[in-house]
Structures are given as C-alpha cells and as structure tokens.
Design an enzyme around this catalytic site. Structure first.
Site, short mmCIF file in Angstrom:
data_model
loop_
_atom_site.label_atom_id
_atom_site.label_comp_id
_atom_site.label_asym_id
_atom_site.label_seq_id
_atom_site.Cartn_x
_atom_site.Cartn_y
_atom_site.Cartn_z
CD GLN A 209 -3.51 -4.55 6.24
OE1 GLN A 209 -3.35 -3.62 5.46
NE2 GLN A 209 -4.17 -5.65 5.88
CE LYS B 162 -3.84 -2.50 1.94
NZ LYS B 162 -4.59 -2.97 3.09
CG ASP C 133 -9.98 -0.41 3.97
OD1 ASP C 133 -9.75 -0.67 2.78
OD2 ASP C 133 -9.24 -0.76 4.91
#
Ligand code: NDP
Length: 286
Positions: free
Chosen positions: A96, A52, A119
């Site tokens: 994460q 990422k 997200d």
C-alpha cells in the site's frame, strides 16, 4: 442528456463474475490469494486496505494482511516480500502506497515476483504495458477502460486527452488508449492553455488531483469524460477534477465522484489477483 457511467454498478457486475470464476477455481483446488502490506498509520491507506480485504472476502479469495510499524527496516520488508514470493497460498502481493519516509517504494516493488505484481508497478510489467503485451493491467487505468467500454463508444480513431502523467495513472492510461487505437495527447502541469487540448477530446480522462479543474466550457459537446481525481473541495465534500455541475449538460457520458473510478480500481485489483492465480495454477498443471 448525459449518461452517468456508474462505477459502483459496473464494479458489482464484474465482482459477481469474478466470484463465479473463483468458485470454479476452488473446485479445481486453487484458492486465489492476495497479501496486502500496510506500513505505518496513514488513515487513508488504512481505509484503502480495509476496502481491499473486504473485496477479497466478497469474492471468496484467501487473504493475508500485514500491518507493519513505520519503524520497520527496508530489509525486513524485503524479507517478507521474499517469503510471500515463495508462498503457495499467495498469488498477488500489494504494497500500500505511500510508504513512510526512509523506505524506498521502488526498491520494494522491484523485489516482488512480477507474476505476483497485481498492481502492475514492477518495471517488467510496466515494460509489458509499453509494448502492449500485458498480463496485468494497472488497476486505475484498467478501470477507466472498462468504464469507457461501458459507454459503448469505441476508442479507435478518437481524440483522447489524458490530463496527468503520473506513473500509476496518466502514463499507463495513455498506453491503454493507444493500444485501442486512440490518438492520444497527454497534458500536465506545464501544458499551457489546457482548454485548447481538452476541448478537442472525444474521450477525456482527468487524473490530476485538483478540485473542479475542468469546467464545462473546456469540454467538447458529447464527449466521454472520466474523472479519476479524488479531492476535497472547500466545504470538505469529495469531488473530482471535473466540475460536474457545468460539465454534465455538455458531455455525452460522465463518471461521478464518488461512485465512478474509485470502485473500479479495487475491482481491477481483484481481477488481476484472479489472473495471477490462474497463471500460477497453469504453471503447476492444476
Ligand atoms: P500525481 O500527483 O502523481 O499526478 C498528478 C498529475 O497531474 C501530474 O502529472 C501533474 O503534472 C498533473 N497536473 C497537476 N496540476 C495540473 C494542472 N493544473 N493542469 C494539468 N495537469 C496538472 O497524482 P496521481 O496520478 O496519483 O492521482 C491523480 C488523482 O487521481 C488524485 O486526485 C488521486 O487521488 C486520484 N486517484 C484516484 C484513484 C481512484 O481509484 N479513483 C486511484 C489513483 C489516483 P506534472 O507531472 O507536470 O507535475
């Protein structure tokens, strides 16, 4: 002959577009910024986080990475999220998953400013997806939709079967297909005779996590097959949920594993971060 839908190639094209848009934004005075929070030492999570941050660098985003020990308290993480929520340099915040035991992922996600929830896991954004009025698309299902679009096959009126009903893939995937007027069936571990459903699918998305669960005889000839699964088979090789060898002669279009959905997921995260920065700049009248 089946056409292979390459996520690697499509991701490259989209990243080039994002890079151009980022350069334009920078000229207007805004550098899109993403904060990535990694808690603990999970090796797979470390790889995802590295990929990422690499993608941020490639596109030209500002990024901050927080590597926190597994012993950290939830209150400390919430404090960090608060700081990032108010940061002028950060437009997207990513936690994460999975978090170490004892930390409540849902509670931490609920703390993120929905405008920075790149997200699309915050209940506000989940609700927006449900009513079909979304700012951010959940990254993996959004990547799947891009791959379907790249086949040129329209979703409208098609029988779409999603195998898997997780909150991060299966459920939002069904919503995105429904939004494009597909007739959607969602299958899961309690679905008897899975093949009865998959054989009727014009568009089949598998997000289960079981190596080679879907074999060629379970697929409608000519179907578009998108394989989200990432599994290790008995030889330790990375494979999807779909048995590629038996599926490929039957399908119209299929994504490979690796090189299919995987590269698209991170690219969609980058797209959401850019969108978040654009929204932020608009609010600030930049
Ligand atoms: P989850 O484990 O959260 O969900 C799996 C789903 O599969 C569940 O809904 C489960 O049903 C269903 N399922 C399990 N066994 C069967 C079966 N035999 N037949 C039909 N359905 C079954 O996984 P995720 O959604 O998080 O991920 C799914 C896969 O996708 C994994 O391999 C993961 O690694 C991969 N993935 C890949 C990404 C990428 O970028 N390429 C991103 C995210 C995930 P039930 O609900 O009844 O338990």
């Amino acid at each position: 002959m089946a056409e292979i839908l390459s996520g690697t190639n499509l991701a490259q094209t989209i990243r080039a577009e994002l890079k151009e848009k980022t350069e334009e934004m920078k000229k207007q005075g805004t550098v899109p910024g993403l904060a990535v929070i990694l808690v603990g030492e999970d090796p797979a999570s470390k790889v995802y986080v590295r990929n990422k941050t690499k993608a941020c660098e490639e596109i030209g985003f500002y990024h901050e990475q927080y590597n926190l020990p597994a012993s950290i308290s939830e209150a400390e993480i919430l404090d960090l999220v608060d700081t990032l929520n108010h940061s002028e340099k950060i437009h997207g915040i990513l936690i994460q998953a999975p978090l170490p035991k004892g930390l409540d992922f849902k509670n931490i996600i609920n703390h993120i400013d929905p405008d920075k929830d790149v997200d699309a896991f915050h209940p506000y954004n989940v609700g927006q997806i449900m009513i079909g009025d979304f700012e951010f698309l959940p990254c993996t299902p959004a990547g799947v939709m891009e791959l379907i679009h790249s086949s040129g096959v329209s979703v409208e009126g098609k029988n779409c079967v999603v195998v898997g009903r997780s909150n991060i893939v299966g459920k939002p995937q069904a919503m995105l297909l429904l939004k494009e007027n597909g007739t959607v069936t969602v299958c899961h571990s309690r679905t008897p005779n899975l093949a009865d459903y998959t054989r009727n699918a014009d568009i089949l998305v598998s997000a289960v996590g079981k190596a080679e669960l879907i074999t060629g005889d379970m697929i409608k000839p000519g179907a578009v097959v998108i394989d989200v699964g990432m599994n290790r088979n008995e030889e330790g090789k990375l494979v999807g949920d779909v048995d590629f060898a038996t599926a490929e002669p039957v399908v119209g279009y299929i994504t490979p594993v690796p090189g299919g959905v995987g590269p698209m997921t991170i690219t969609m995260l980058m797209k959401n971060t850019l969108r978040a920065a654009q929204k932020w700049a608009k609010k600030k009248n930049l």
